[in-house]
Design a protein around this motif. Structure first.
Motif, PDB file in Angstrom:
ATOM      1  N   ASN A 232      28.749  49.834 -13.559  1.00 48.32           N
ATOM      2  CA  ASN A 232      29.823  48.841 -13.521  1.00 48.32           C
ATOM      3  C   ASN A 232      30.275  48.615 -14.960  1.00 48.32           C
ATOM      4  OD1 ASN A 232      27.881  47.032 -14.645  1.00 48.32           O
ATOM      5  ND2 ASN A 232      27.199  46.491 -12.562  1.00 48.32           N
ATOM      6  N   ASP A 233      31.037  47.574 -15.202  1.00 45.03           N
ATOM      7  CA  ASP A 233      31.584  47.361 -16.538  1.00 45.03           C
ATOM      8  C   ASP A 233      30.506  47.208 -17.603  1.00 45.03           C
ATOM      9  OD1 ASP A 233      34.120  47.521 -15.542  1.00 45.03           O
ATOM     10  OD2 ASP A 233      34.436  45.349 -15.446  1.00 45.03           O
ATOM     11  N   ASN A 234      29.316  46.749 -17.219  1.00 44.50           N
ATOM     12  CA  ASN A 234      28.308  46.380 -18.215  1.00 44.50           C
ATOM     13  C   ASN A 234      27.022  47.197 -18.151  1.00 44.50           C
ATOM     14  OD1 ASN A 234      30.004  44.256 -19.089  1.00 44.50           O
ATOM     15  ND2 ASN A 234      29.201  42.920 -17.485  1.00 44.50           N
ATOM     16  N   ASN A 235      26.944  48.197 -17.283  1.00 43.06           N
ATOM     17  CA  ASN A 235      25.701  48.939 -17.125  1.00 43.06           C
ATOM     18  C   ASN A 235      25.969  50.442 -17.009  1.00 43.06           C
ATOM     19  OD1 ASN A 235      23.486  46.721 -16.605  1.00 43.06           O
ATOM     20  ND2 ASN A 235      25.280  46.127 -15.389  1.00 43.06           N
ATOM     21  N   ARG A 236      25.247  51.214 -17.813  1.00 45.01           N
ATOM     22  CA  ARG A 236      25.374  52.677 -17.784  1.00 45.01           C
ATOM     23  C   ARG A 236      23.981  53.303 -17.753  1.00 45.01           C
ATOM     24  NH1 ARG A 236      28.296  56.353 -22.397  1.00 45.01           N
ATOM     25  NH2 ARG A 236      30.162  55.788 -21.218  1.00 45.01           N
ATOM     26  N   TYR A 261      25.404  45.944 -21.391  1.00 51.56           N
ATOM     27  CA  TYR A 261      26.275  45.156 -22.258  1.00 51.56           C
ATOM     28  C   TYR A 261      26.490  43.765 -21.665  1.00 51.56           C
ATOM     29  CZ  TYR A 261      27.347  49.901 -23.818  1.00 51.56           C
ATOM     30  OH  TYR A 261      27.255  51.197 -24.262  1.00 51.56           O
ATOM     31  N   ARG A 262      26.780  42.795 -22.526  1.00 51.04           N
ATOM     32  CA  ARG A 262      27.134  41.426 -22.138  1.00 51.04           C
ATOM     33  C   ARG A 262      26.046  40.771 -21.273  1.00 51.04           C
ATOM     34  NH1 ARG A 262      31.021  39.560 -19.495  1.00 51.04           N
ATOM     35  NH2 ARG A 262      31.567  37.893 -20.935  1.00 51.04           N
ATOM     36  N   PHE A 263      24.783  40.948 -21.679  1.00 53.12           N
ATOM     37  CA  PHE A 263      23.712  40.241 -20.993  1.00 53.12           C
ATOM     38  C   PHE A 263      23.913  38.736 -21.140  1.00 53.12           C
ATOM     39  CE2 PHE A 263      21.574  44.271 -20.860  1.00 53.12           C
ATOM     40  CZ  PHE A 263      20.708  44.164 -19.775  1.00 53.12           C
ATOM     41  N   PHE A 264      23.627  37.997 -20.062  1.00 53.73           N
ATOM     42  CA  PHE A 264      23.790  36.540 -20.032  1.00 53.73           C
ATOM     43  C   PHE A 264      25.220  36.134 -20.411  1.00 53.73           C
ATOM     44  CE2 PHE A 264      19.443  37.498 -21.595  1.00 53.73           C
ATOM     45  CZ  PHE A 264      18.755  37.170 -20.435  1.00 53.73           C
ATOM     46  N   GLU A 265      26.180  37.036 -20.117  1.00 54.91           N
ATOM     47  CA  GLU A 265      27.594  36.784 -20.390  1.00 54.91           C
ATOM     48  C   GLU A 265      27.888  36.621 -21.879  1.00 54.91           C
ATOM     49  OE1 GLU A 265      29.906  36.966 -17.961  1.00 54.91           O
ATOM     50  OE2 GLU A 265      28.240  37.486 -16.640  1.00 54.91           O
ATOM     51  N   ILE A 266      27.059  37.229 -22.717  1.00 53.46           N
ATOM     52  CA  ILE A 266      27.255  37.147 -24.167  1.00 53.46           C
ATOM     53  C   ILE A 266      28.014  38.380 -24.634  1.00 53.46           C
ATOM     54  CG2 ILE A 266      26.120  37.002 -26.409  1.00 53.46           C
ATOM     55  CD1 ILE A 266      23.740  35.699 -25.024  1.00 53.46           C
ATOM     56  N   ASP A 267      29.169  38.187 -25.241  1.00 56.37           N
ATOM     57  CA  ASP A 267      29.952  39.309 -25.749  1.00 56.37           C
ATOM     58  C   ASP A 267      29.234  39.981 -26.928  1.00 56.37           C
ATOM     59  OD1 ASP A 267      31.957  38.826 -23.905  1.00 56.37           O
ATOM     60  OD2 ASP A 267      33.075  37.507 -25.258  1.00 56.37           O
ATOM     61  N   ASP A 268      29.526  41.288 -27.104  1.00 58.72           N
ATOM     62  CA  ASP A 268      29.006  42.063 -28.236  1.00 58.72           C
ATOM     63  C   ASP A 268      27.477  42.110 -28.280  1.00 58.72           C
ATOM     64  OD1 ASP A 268      31.568  42.694 -29.258  1.00 58.72           O
ATOM     65  OD2 ASP A 268      31.692  40.691 -30.129  1.00 58.72           O
ATOM     66  N   LEU A 269      26.860  42.094 -27.109  1.00 61.81           N
ATOM     67  CA  LEU A 269      25.415  42.231 -26.996  1.00 61.81           C
ATOM     68  C   LEU A 269      25.100  43.523 -26.252  1.00 61.81           C
ATOM     69  CD1 LEU A 269      22.493  41.169 -27.204  1.00 61.81           C
ATOM     70  CD2 LEU A 269      22.894  39.924 -25.059  1.00 61.81           C
ATOM     71  N   ARG A 314      16.453  49.633 -28.041  1.00 64.73           N
ATOM     72  CA  ARG A 314      17.399  49.156 -29.049  1.00 64.73           C
ATOM     73  C   ARG A 314      18.029  47.841 -28.576  1.00 64.73           C
ATOM     74  NH1 ARG A 314      22.082  52.689 -30.338  1.00 64.73           N
ATOM     75  NH2 ARG A 314      22.246  51.302 -32.136  1.00 64.73           N
ATOM     76  N   PHE A 315      18.327  47.005 -29.574  1.00 64.55           N
ATOM     77  CA  PHE A 315      19.004  45.729 -29.318  1.00 64.55           C
ATOM     78  C   PHE A 315      20.019  45.531 -30.424  1.00 64.55           C
ATOM     79  CE2 PHE A 315      19.351  41.302 -30.617  1.00 64.55           C
ATOM     80  CZ  PHE A 315      19.700  40.665 -29.439  1.00 64.55           C
ATOM     81  N   ASN A 316      21.255  45.204 -30.056  1.00 61.61           N
ATOM     82  CA  ASN A 316      22.301  45.009 -31.058  1.00 61.61           C
ATOM     83  C   ASN A 316      23.173  43.838 -30.642  1.00 61.61           C
ATOM     84  OD1 ASN A 316      25.226  45.505 -32.104  1.00 61.61           O
ATOM     85  ND2 ASN A 316      23.914  46.743 -33.436  1.00 61.61           N
ATOM     86  N   TYR A 317      23.419  42.946 -31.602  1.00 62.10           N
ATOM     87  CA  TYR A 317      24.277  41.792 -31.325  1.00 62.10           C
ATOM     88  C   TYR A 317      25.122  41.493 -32.557  1.00 62.10           C
ATOM     89  CZ  TYR A 317      25.768  36.990 -30.477  1.00 62.10           C
ATOM     90  OH  TYR A 317      26.517  35.855 -30.325  1.00 62.10           O
ATOM     91  N   GLU A 318      26.401  41.192 -32.334  1.00 65.33           N
ATOM     92  CA  GLU A 318      27.304  40.878 -33.435  1.00 65.33           C
ATOM     93  C   GLU A 318      28.071  39.596 -33.115  1.00 65.33           C
ATOM     94  OE1 GLU A 318      31.026  42.881 -35.955  1.00 65.33           O
ATOM     95  OE2 GLU A 318      29.589  44.131 -34.868  1.00 65.33           O
ATOM     96  N   TYR A 319      28.182  38.726 -34.119  1.00 65.81           N
ATOM     97  CA  TYR A 319      28.903  37.469 -33.956  1.00 65.81           C
ATOM     98  C   TYR A 319      29.693  37.189 -35.223  1.00 65.81           C
ATOM     99  CZ  TYR A 319      29.841  32.492 -33.330  1.00 65.81           C
ATOM    100  OH  TYR A 319      30.457  31.278 -33.219  1.00 65.81           O
TER     101      TYR A 319
END
Length: 408
Positions: A232-236, A261-269, A314-319
């Motif tokens: 779906n939009d957030n899972n590959r 992507y977007r775990f817990f509705e958090i963008d750029d995660l 891997r874990f990546n987050y940008e804010y």
């Protein structure tokens, strides 16, 4: 107890010439002092000189970089150039020639072709055959870093070999991709005699080369399956399988991976989990070691070469330009030789062992185009061999415009 550093200076020029041509050229000059485990790995892959009874290793080779010369006793000096020119005669065909590394896959690693090796001069055609089918045709020249024993020039040259890739991708939708891969190393002589690759190297039809020619002494082929599915939009999910189908041992290498992507509705995660397992026999040609699946004494596929299991997270987050990136790799290396993909027999047995590598990086990204970052990072490597254990702290300014791997 040691001060580490890496200084890189260079220039990049890229552009377009009309509607059909584009180009890029770049040059990088480096000095670096690496951690002990990295330096040991790079020196193990150094260029080989024929001696009275055996080959002697000199200098080192930096993955994704170049061969080196000494600098400040235990540091390295190296430079390399990259570039290409591309021509698009129609919307379905793109023709490229240049000197660059390549990568095939959707993961952090690739078991088929990876950019952790070294650039090579190449010719490539990307052809959109039909709506659902795309064909990648790549031909290049690889090098075994073995100095020839006889030369008429000032410096003896290295042994060369050909390399061909036929890569057919079936994409029935925007979210699903399945590819068939053939990568073949071609004989171009030995330390005494040089020849051209067999004309079959230009053949785009898979399986013909090892059927017509002697698989092992003349060609050595790796076959693979590469797939990716956007759930779906957030899972590959994605994966690869690689095997030497015409060899006695058909034990495959396997990759399975997940990106979210977007775990817990958090963008750029972004969160990634990947499993890689490679048997001891794959990529190593017992009939003719000069046709091992390697370039510049480095593995063409996974940086660890053969005989290992890896679990990678891997874990990546940008804010707002601030970012944090965490990569953890767990390895189990099973009774293999660390230099078993070199083109000559050098015994360096490694017993079964495990180790973990963790790299945590935080920073501020000034722009995305050149990926200019002010950063600080912590690298921890621990395992059952005490001398390989490492704790290293870094801080600096960098442009992340190509991959550099330290998690091995």
């Amino acid at each position: 107890n040691r001060t580490l550093f890496q200084n890189t200076r260079g220039a990049i020029v890229s552009g377009e010439l009309g509607d059909n041509f584009s180009f890029s050229t770049s040059f990088y000059e480096n000095q670096a002092r690496f951690t002990n485990y990295q330096s040991s790995f790079y020196q193990d892959k150094g260029e080989l000189y024929p001696g009275a009874t055996n080959y002697q290793s000199q200098n080192a080779v930096i993955p994704g970089g170049a061969r080196t010369k000494p600098f400040k006793e235990d540091a390295f000096d190296y430079a390399f150039a990259l570039g290409y020119i591309s021509y698009t005669p129609t919307k379905d065909i793109r023709i490229t020639a240049g000197n660059n590394p390549h990568f095939i896959g959707s993961g952090h690693r690739s078991l088929l072709v990876s950019d952790n090796s070294y650039a090579s001069p190449y010719f490539k055609i990307d052809y959109q055959i039909a709506k659902w089918f795309k064909f990648e045709y790549l031909r290049t020249r690889l090098i075994n870093l073995i100095r020839r024993p006889v030369t008429s020039s000032v410096e003896a040259y290295y042994e060369t070999k050909g390399f061909s890739v036929n890569h057919l991708t079936f994409k029935p939708s925007a979210s699903i991709s399945i590819s068939l891969f053939e990568g073949t190393v071609w004989n171009r002589g030995d330390s005494i005699k040089s020849t051209y690759s067999h004309p079959m190297i230009y053949n785009p039809i898979p399986f013909l080369a090892p059927i017509i020619l002697d698989h092992g002494s003349e060609v050595y082929s790796i076959y693979g399956l590469n797939w990716s599915a956007q759930v779906n939009d957030n899972n590959r999910v994605y994966g690869q399988v690689a095997s030497a189908l015409f060899s006695d041992d058909l034990t495959p290498a396997i990759q399975l991976g997940y990106r979210g992507y977007r775990f817990f509705e958090i963008d750029d995660l972004m969160v990634q989990l990947e499993l890689n397992t490679v048997p001891n026999s794959l990529y190593h040609n017992p009939s003719n070691q000069r046709l091992n699946y390697s370039h510049y004494n480095l593995p063409i596929a996974h940086i660890q070469g053969t005989g290992f299991n890896e679990i990678l997270g891997r874990f990546n987050y940008e804010y707002k330009r601030m970012y944090v990136d965490e990569t953890v790799s767990y390895y189990r290396v099973e009774d293999r030789e660390t230099v078993n993909l070199l083109s000559v027999s050098i015994e360096d047995p490694t017993p079964t062992r495990t180790f973990v590598i963790s790299k945590t990086e935080v920073g501020y990204r000034f722009n995305r185009k050149m990926n200019l970052c002010l950063f600080g990072s912590l690298l921890i490597r621990s395992g059952d061999v005490i001398n390989d254990n490492t704790i290293a702290l870094f801080a600096g300014l960098k442009t992340n415009i190509f991959n550099q791997y330290s998690n091995f």
